[in-house]
Design a protein around this motif. Structure first.
Motif, PDB file in Angstrom:
ATOM      1  N   GLY A  56       0.783  -1.228   0.000  1.00  0.00           N
ATOM      2  CA  GLY A  56       0.000   0.000   0.000  1.00  0.00           C
ATOM      3  C   GLY A  56       0.811   1.270   0.000  1.00  0.00           C
ATOM      4  O   GLY A  56       0.247   2.360   0.119  1.00  0.00           O
ATOM      5  N   ALA A  57       2.120   1.154  -0.123  1.00  0.00           N
ATOM      6  CA  ALA A  57       2.964   2.353  -0.120  1.00  0.00           C
ATOM      7  C   ALA A  57       2.614   3.233  -1.313  1.00  0.00           C
ATOM      8  O   ALA A  57       2.427   2.751  -2.423  1.00  0.00           O
ATOM      9  N   ALA A  58       2.512   4.529  -1.061  1.00  0.00           N
ATOM     10  CA  ALA A  58       2.199   5.493  -2.120  1.00  0.00           C
ATOM     11  C   ALA A  58       3.320   6.514  -2.190  1.00  0.00           C
ATOM     12  O   ALA A  58       3.743   7.062  -1.167  1.00  0.00           O
ATOM     13  N   THR A  59       3.805   6.773  -3.405  1.00  0.00           N
ATOM     14  CA  THR A  59       4.855   7.756  -3.615  1.00  0.00           C
ATOM     15  C   THR A  59       4.453   8.687  -4.741  1.00  0.00           C
ATOM     16  O   THR A  59       4.130   8.232  -5.848  1.00  0.00           O
ATOM     17  N   PHE A  60       4.441   9.984  -4.440  1.00  0.00           N
ATOM     18  CA  PHE A  60       4.183  11.013  -5.438  1.00  0.00           C
ATOM     19  C   PHE A  60       5.529  11.529  -5.917  1.00  0.00           C
ATOM     20  O   PHE A  60       6.438  11.744  -5.109  1.00  0.00           O
ATOM     21  N   SER A  61       5.669  11.761  -7.217  1.00  0.00           N
ATOM     22  CA  SER A  61       6.928  12.290  -7.727  1.00  0.00           C
ATOM     23  C   SER A  61       6.675  13.277  -8.857  1.00  0.00           C
ATOM     24  O   SER A  61       5.652  13.234  -9.521  1.00  0.00           O
ATOM     25  N   GLY A  62       7.629  14.176  -9.027  1.00  0.00           N
ATOM     26  CA  GLY A  62       7.546  15.189 -10.070  1.00  0.00           C
ATOM     27  C   GLY A  62       6.643  16.346  -9.705  1.00  0.00           C
ATOM     28  O   GLY A  62       5.433  16.209  -9.671  1.00  0.00           O
ATOM     29  N   ASN A  63       7.239  17.486  -9.401  1.00  0.00           N
ATOM     30  CA  ASN A  63       6.476  18.704  -9.094  1.00  0.00           C
ATOM     31  C   ASN A  63       5.395  18.474  -8.046  1.00  0.00           C
ATOM     32  O   ASN A  63       4.246  18.863  -8.221  1.00  0.00           O
ATOM     33  N   VAL A  64       5.768  17.852  -6.958  1.00  0.00           N
ATOM     34  CA  VAL A  64       4.798  17.517  -5.913  1.00  0.00           C
ATOM     35  C   VAL A  64       4.436  18.772  -5.126  1.00  0.00           C
ATOM     36  O   VAL A  64       5.303  19.549  -4.742  1.00  0.00           O
ATOM     37  N   LEU A  65       3.146  18.949  -4.891  1.00  0.00           N
ATOM     38  CA  LEU A  65       2.650  20.048  -4.072  1.00  0.00           C
ATOM     39  C   LEU A  65       1.654  19.483  -3.072  1.00  0.00           C
ATOM     40  O   LEU A  65       0.656  18.870  -3.453  1.00  0.00           O
ATOM     41  N   VAL A  66       1.958  19.675  -1.787  1.00  0.00           N
ATOM     42  CA  VAL A  66       1.087  19.251  -0.700  1.00  0.00           C
ATOM     43  C   VAL A  66       0.465  20.509  -0.123  1.00  0.00           C
ATOM     44  O   VAL A  66       1.181  21.447   0.233  1.00  0.00           O
ATOM     45  N   VAL A  67      -0.868  20.530  -0.027  1.00  0.00           N
ATOM     46  CA  VAL A  67      -1.586  21.703   0.469  1.00  0.00           C
ATOM     47  C   VAL A  67      -2.454  21.297   1.650  1.00  0.00           C
ATOM     48  O   VAL A  67      -3.192  20.310   1.582  1.00  0.00           O
ATOM     49  N   GLN A  68      -2.351  22.076   2.734  1.00  0.00           N
ATOM     50  CA  GLN A  68      -3.238  21.903   3.887  1.00  0.00           C
ATOM     51  C   GLN A  68      -3.553  23.300   4.398  1.00  0.00           C
ATOM     52  O   GLN A  68      -2.709  23.945   5.026  1.00  0.00           O
ATOM     53  N   GLY A  69      -4.750  23.779   4.103  1.00  0.00           N
ATOM     54  CA  GLY A  69      -5.101  25.152   4.454  1.00  0.00           C
ATOM     55  C   GLY A  69      -4.192  26.096   3.699  1.00  0.00           C
ATOM     56  O   GLY A  69      -4.025  25.992   2.487  1.00  0.00           O
TER      57      GLY A  69
END
Length: 166
Positions: A56-69
């Motif tokens: 179940g491991a998830a990896t985001f790659s390339g121009n990753v943007l994490v938004v919280q508020g």
């Protein structure tokens, strides 16, 4: 390390009032603008999402943007670490490669960061840099509490403060 276009022109926080140059092993600093509501949903966008069906491991790659508020975290790669076997609760995010943390007008840069969502703690490591106007602070490790807006810079801290500059 270059700021992402989203972060260009953003003032980086440093809450120290003394002019001159200071060197120390660690520095307590206030990051009033680096605050986030850790109860808000976390949105992630990236060029690629890789999921391992076995664990179940998830990896985001390339121009990753994490938004919280208002909080934005950008990086080359972000790995999602789950807090339970059902993978229904994200425990933390591990960002690597050109990491930039921005909240409001405040920001920080580093090579690597781990964001523990529930506690609101962000640990940034590797050539960490903060600035405010003409003042700067650098070190090897920065731990920020996004809930309280406080942090601690460690690892041969170097700061250049400009008189009267914010």
């Amino acid at each position: 390390m270059t700021l992402s276009p989203r972060a260009l022109g953003v003032a980086l926080v440093l809450a120290m009032a003394a002019p001159g140059i200071a060197r120390a092993q660690g520095a307590e600093v206030a990051f009033g603008g680096l605050r986030a509501d850790t109860s808000l949903p976390v949105e992630v966008t990236a060029d690629v999402l890789s999921v391992n069906q076995t664990d179940g491991a998830a990896t985001f790659s390339g121009n990753v943007l994490v938004v919280q508020g208002e909080m934005r975290l950008s990086a080359d790669r972000v790995e999602v670490i789950y807090g339970n076997a059902e993978r229904s609760r994200i425990e933390r995010l591990h960002a690597s490669g050109r990491v930039t943390l921005v909240s409001g007008k405040d920001a920080a840069e580093a090579a690597d960061a781990v964001y523990t969502i529930e506690s609101g703690a962000v640990e940034m490591t590797g050539d960490v840099l903060l600035t405010q106007g003409a003042s700067t602070i650098a070190g090897e490790r920065l731990v920020v509490d996004l809930t309280s807006g406080t942090g601690k810079m460690e690892g041969r801290v170097k700061t250049i403060l400009q008189p009267g500059g914010n």
